[in-house]
Write an enzyme that holds these catalytic residues in place. Structure first.
Site, short mmCIF file in Angstrom:
data_model
loop_
_atom_site.label_atom_id
_atom_site.label_comp_id
_atom_site.label_asym_id
_atom_site.label_seq_id
_atom_site.Cartn_x
_atom_site.Cartn_y
_atom_site.Cartn_z
N ALA A 95 0.85 -1.18 0.00
CA ALA A 95 0.00 0.00 0.00
C ALA A 95 0.89 1.23 0.00
O ALA A 95 2.11 1.12 0.14
CB ALA A 95 -0.90 0.01 1.23
N MET A 96 0.27 2.40 -0.16
CA MET A 96 1.05 3.65 -0.19
C MET A 96 0.29 4.73 0.54
O MET A 96 -0.91 4.93 0.32
CB MET A 96 1.29 4.05 -1.66
CG MET A 96 2.00 5.39 -1.80
SD MET A 96 3.69 5.37 -1.10
CE MET A 96 3.88 7.11 -0.71
N GLU A 97 1.03 5.45 1.36
CA GLU A 97 0.44 6.40 2.29
C GLU A 97 0.16 7.78 1.68
O GLU A 97 0.43 8.79 2.32
CB GLU A 97 1.35 6.55 3.51
CG GLU A 97 2.73 7.22 3.26
CD GLU A 97 3.86 6.25 2.96
OE1 GLU A 97 3.59 5.14 2.48
OE2 GLU A 97 5.03 6.61 3.21
N HIS A 129 -0.87 0.58 9.29
CA HIS A 129 0.45 1.09 8.91
C HIS A 129 0.30 2.40 8.12
O HIS A 129 0.91 3.41 8.43
CB HIS A 129 1.16 0.02 8.08
CG HIS A 129 2.51 0.39 7.57
ND1 HIS A 129 3.67 -0.16 8.07
CD2 HIS A 129 2.90 1.24 6.58
CE1 HIS A 129 4.71 0.34 7.41
NE2 HIS A 129 4.26 1.19 6.50
N GLU A 130 -0.55 2.36 7.10
CA GLU A 130 -0.73 3.55 6.26
C GLU A 130 -1.38 4.69 7.04
O GLU A 130 -1.02 5.85 6.87
CB GLU A 130 -1.56 3.22 5.01
CG GLU A 130 -1.03 2.06 4.16
CD GLU A 130 0.45 2.15 3.83
OE1 GLU A 130 0.96 3.26 3.66
OE2 GLU A 130 1.10 1.08 3.74
N HIS A 151 1.10 6.52 9.04
CA HIS A 151 1.91 7.40 8.19
C HIS A 151 1.27 8.78 7.99
O HIS A 151 1.96 9.72 7.61
CB HIS A 151 2.07 6.78 6.80
CG HIS A 151 3.27 5.88 6.63
ND1 HIS A 151 4.53 6.22 7.06
CD2 HIS A 151 3.39 4.67 6.03
CE1 HIS A 151 5.37 5.23 6.73
NE2 HIS A 151 4.71 4.29 6.12
ZN LIG Z 1 5.14 2.46 5.12
#
Ligand SMILES: [Zn+2]
Length: 861
Positions: A267-269, A300-301, A304
């Protein structure tokens, strides 16, 4: 010639010169045709400390049609080598760049995907590390933050999502325009755009007066599988937990999570617009371990949004801190958030993160957590097990060292002090020192500036009555591979020793001693005079980051009773220790197999079961003595079938063993069972032979020559989706013929037409442990091609090929020799060298482990 690189020094100079105010970005996506480009118009406003100075802005685009700096058109030749040279800036500047940018099929920049189910086009951006410049002209470095105002023209009927809330589109006819509000100040790499006929599900996070709109999106073809409720539930738990622990309200206007196709990472934040791989929308039954992993990724994201997006590293050398913090945060939130479904997250952490970190930290490429990142090429290969997993493990130790309350108090001060800004490590350590009253300089030096893993061994003497006469913990310096960076040092460890005894067939902890280990030898007087327990477990509770060994008697008990620990964490630690010993050639593969077969009988944690299954398979394929290997593989396959048939109907264990059998089946009877399950002529109560399991069964049948092209075609008719196409490509590459291998090789190495996901599938199918002889000729072809691949393909694509097609199954001296000859003659760039050297280390390790397994066999013969 910088190519697409950027050095830290260039970034430093540019940051000292510029302050960037804002970007206005207009993107005309048209109908996003295949092979097409899109018009990108960027207006950047920025000031400069030294008028008259020269600088540059980054852009990767097929062509530029207009460059206007402060009202004056620049020669288009200013655009060269992925940069636009700006010869002389003024105190205040406005730069306008009009470019035609390219869609990608590599998951970098603006990725374009067509769903075979509906024929519609789906776009999303992925910008970390330096790919915003593939979509707009950008000062591409994290410490040049600005506001971003996106205006996007796209087909009517599309959904367009960015960092700011989606506005009502304007216009008529086939095209609409979405004019987003400017974002808060952020780095280029967390800006985002997702566009296409995606479908959304909406909710809201509410706490007191606070309202945060929540959205979850996917393609329509996945909508029936999207369990948005479960995703919102975890998200809201994360909002509650992080807002309280960080004492800082969620900093963006809304929170969307978009499941997108062919996504390279988990994934990407992106600020307020997180993208996630859409395998997280489960089309078929998966075990609870998959739900746990998805929840961890979601958290996690979310973490961030504060650590990374609100407060951002100045340069990529602190990437480790960014990722370690988010990785620690996901685990601590799962362990502690009220209502969490996965309170055993530290078991998963030990099982997955630690294993990853220990593996990476023993490669020749190992490096201190604080790595030198001199340029973008350095950082792109540094999304590794040191950055994510060792960093997070060491952060866990830091929390134990300063205390969790002080840790979060320091983090709160850090967010307040640096909101919307950029920081370096000392900013965080300073805040933690203030909050805890501890000096962290020594700690930081020992843990962050050195490489490798310490090994802790017990040294004990037992008298004839079974009492402990002396007990000490021996610490060894890391065995750093030749050429590794960093110093091998002993470190201070805060650890626990667990004492376990067998009570009614279970291993129960009867006592726990916590102590500081420092130097090469630490006496433990507390244990002297006590009766020896069944198991003495060093680093119990997994507080520190170290390899541990069991004494001989403890190892004997664990070998027989691993599954009998009542708690999952000590089991995970023993599993990890056994695996580590196998990798190091201290435990023969055949003994590891015995231990696994016995321990798995009673292992209830499904994530651990699946990890051990993968490790057993790897050990048998790589670390077993070739003369014994077939016997081991047969034992494993037979056990998988037996466990599958014995598992509770419909259970996660049943599914895990079905998958294990699908990967391991060897005999006529086992392969016949796979075929019968596939065609429905045999059923196993509770086992749903659904889409994904069908592909697993078929893949093995194809690889063993039991099913042909026609079977693959028929399966693709049943599942003509993008996932189905990937599976089909993988199956075709797995066929046991020279022609199939040649075709697969050519499609990956000699063409750039495959998308990132299809390419990954083809590589996976090509590499088959059971087809060693068939793929042996590709060792030579690999070394002939690898440098050209590195030089001509994008980062993600070349990494897949370099790592994925390395002759990893040719475990023999000749592979080491071929690698060394190539290293000596090709003079590869450091990032390319690193990837090949890491793969070479796998062969070296396997040769050593095979020798250990052979010796064990000879001893018993
Ligand atoms: Zn990360």
């Amino acid at each position: 010639m910088p190519g697409t690189n950027l050095t830290r020094e260039e970034a430093r100079t540019r940051a000292a010169l510029l302050h960037v105010e804002s970007y206005d970005i207009e993107l005309d996506l048209g109908s996003a045709p295949e092979g097409g480009t899109f018009r990108s118009t960027t207006v950047v406003r920025f000031s400069a400390t030294t008028p008259g100075a020269a600088t540059f802005i980054d852009l990767v685009a097929p062509s530029v049609s207009e460059i206007v700096l402060n009202g004056e058109a620049l020669d288009l030749a200013a655009f060269a080598d992925s940069r636009i040279a700006l010869p002389a800036v003024q105190a205040e500047n406005e730069l306008r760049v009009v470019a035609d940018c390219a869609y990608t099929n590599t998951g970098e920049g603006l990725h374009r995907f067509v769903d075979p189910v509906d024929g519609e086009t789906y776009l999303y951006t992925q910008f970390e590390v330096p790919d915003a410049r593939r979509v707009f002209a950008a000062f591409e470095q994290p410490d040049l933050k600005a506001t971003f105002r996106f205006t996007v023209a796209a087909p009517a009927g599309w959904v367009v999502v960015s960092n700011s809330p989606t506005p009502e589109p304007a216009g008529e006819g086939a095209t609409r325009t979405w004019a987003f509000e400017p974002t808060p100040r952020m780095s280029t790499y967390v800006t985002a755009l997702v566009a296409g006929p995606y479908v959304g599900v909406f909710d809201e996070y509410a706490a007191g007066d606070q309202r945060v709109p929540l959205g979850v999106y996917c393609r329509p073809s996945l909508r029936e599988f999207l369990d948005a409720e479960a995703i919102f539930e975890v998200t809201k738990q994360g909002f509650d937990y992080f807002q309280e622990k960080f004492d800082f309200a969620y900093p963006f206007a809304k929170y969307d999570q978009l499941f997108v196709p062919e996504f390279n990472a988990g994934a990407m934040e992106n600020a307020g617009a997180v993208t996630l791989r859409d395998q997280y929308v489960f089309r078929s039954k998966v075990t609870d371990a998959s739900y746990e992993m998805r929840a961890a990724t979601i958290l996690h994201e979310l973490a961030h949004m504060w650590f990374g997006d609100l407060v951002t590293m100045e340069w990529w050398n602190d990437l480790w801190l960014n990722e370690s913090f988010a990785t620690f945060a996901e685990a601590v939130c799962q362990a502690e958030a009220p209502g969490s479904k996965w309170p055993n997250s530290w078991t998963t952490f030990a099982n997955q993160m630690k294993t990853w970190a220990y593996r990476q930290d023993q490669l020749p490429s190992t490096h201190p957590i604080m790595a030198e990142i001199n340029d973008l090429e350095d950082v792109q290969v540094n999304f590794d097990g040191i950055t994510y997993a060792k960093g997070a493990s060491v952060l866990k130790q830091l929390v134990a060292y300063v205390g969790q309350d002080a840790f979060f108090k320091g983090v709160q001060a850090y967010f307040k002090r640096h909101a919307w800004g950029n920081t370096t490590l000392p900013d965080l350590l300073g805040a933690l020192e203030e909050a805890s009253g501890r000096d962290l300089r020594t700690w930081s030096k020992a843990w962050l500036e050195t490489a490798g893993i310490n090994l802790l061994r017990p040294e004990l003497h037992i008298n004839t009555d079974g009492d402990i006469e002396s007990f000490a913990i021996l610490q060894e310096a890391p065995a750093l591979p030749a050429g590794a960076r960093g110093e091998a040092v002993l470190r201070p460890h805060r650890i626990a020793i667990g004492l376990y005894d067998l009570v009614d067939d279970t291993l129960v902890r009867t006592d726990r001693i916590e102590l500081d280990v420092d130097g090469p030898r630490t006496e433990v007087p507390e244990l002297v005079g006590r009766h020896r327990p069944a198991v003495l477990l060093l680093n119990d509770d997994d507080l520190s980051y170290a390899k541990v060994r069991l004494d001989e008697d403890s190892l004997a008990v664990v070998t027989e009773h691993l599954g009998d620990f009542t708690d999952s964490l000590p089991r995970a630690l023993c599993w990890a220790s056994a695996w580590d010993m196998t990798r190091d050639g201290e435990l023969a593969t055949r003994d590891y197999l015995s231990l696994a077969l016995s321990g798995l009988q009673r292992e209830s944690d499904i994530g651990v079961v699946q990890s051990v299954q993968r490790q057993v398979k790897l050990a048998l394929e790589m670390y077993a003595d070739p003369a014994w290997r077939e016997e081991g593989l047969q034992r494993w396959a037979a056990a998988a079938e037996e466990r599958l048939r014995a598992a509770a109907p419909g259970s996660d264990h049943q599914l895990a063993w079905a998958r294990a059998l699908a990967a391991a089946a060897r005999t006529d009877a086992q392969l016949g069972l796979l075929a019968d399950l596939l065609d429905g002529s045999e059923t196993i109560e509770g086992l749903a032979v659904d889409t994904e399991l069908r592909w697993s069964l078929l893949a093995r049948l194809v690889a063993t020559g039991r099913a042909d092209d026609k079977a693959v075609d028929e399966e693709l008719v049943r599942d003509n989706t993008s996932s189905g196409q990937e599976h089909a490509a993988s199956c075709r590459a797995a066929r046991p013929t020279a022609g199939a291998k040649a075709e697969a090789w050519a499609s990956v190495v000699e063409s750039d037409k495959l998308t990132n996901y299809v390419q990954e599938a083809v590589i996976g199918g090509f590499q088959q442990a059971d087809q060693r002889a068939l793929i042996a000729p590709y060792r030579e072809k690999y070394f002939a091609a690898v440098k050209g691949v590195w030089e001509s393909r994008s980062h993600e694509i070349s990494q897949q090929i370099i790592v994925g097609l390395f002759p990893a199954y040719q475990v023999e001296q000749a592979t080491l020799d071929a690698t060394d000859a190539w290293l000596a003659s090709a003079d590869p760039a450091p990032a390319l060298r690193r990837q090949v050297v890491e793969s070479r280390a796998g062969i070296e390790r396997a040769l050593k482990a095979q020798a250990a397994d052979r010796a064990a066999g000879e001893r018993r013969a």
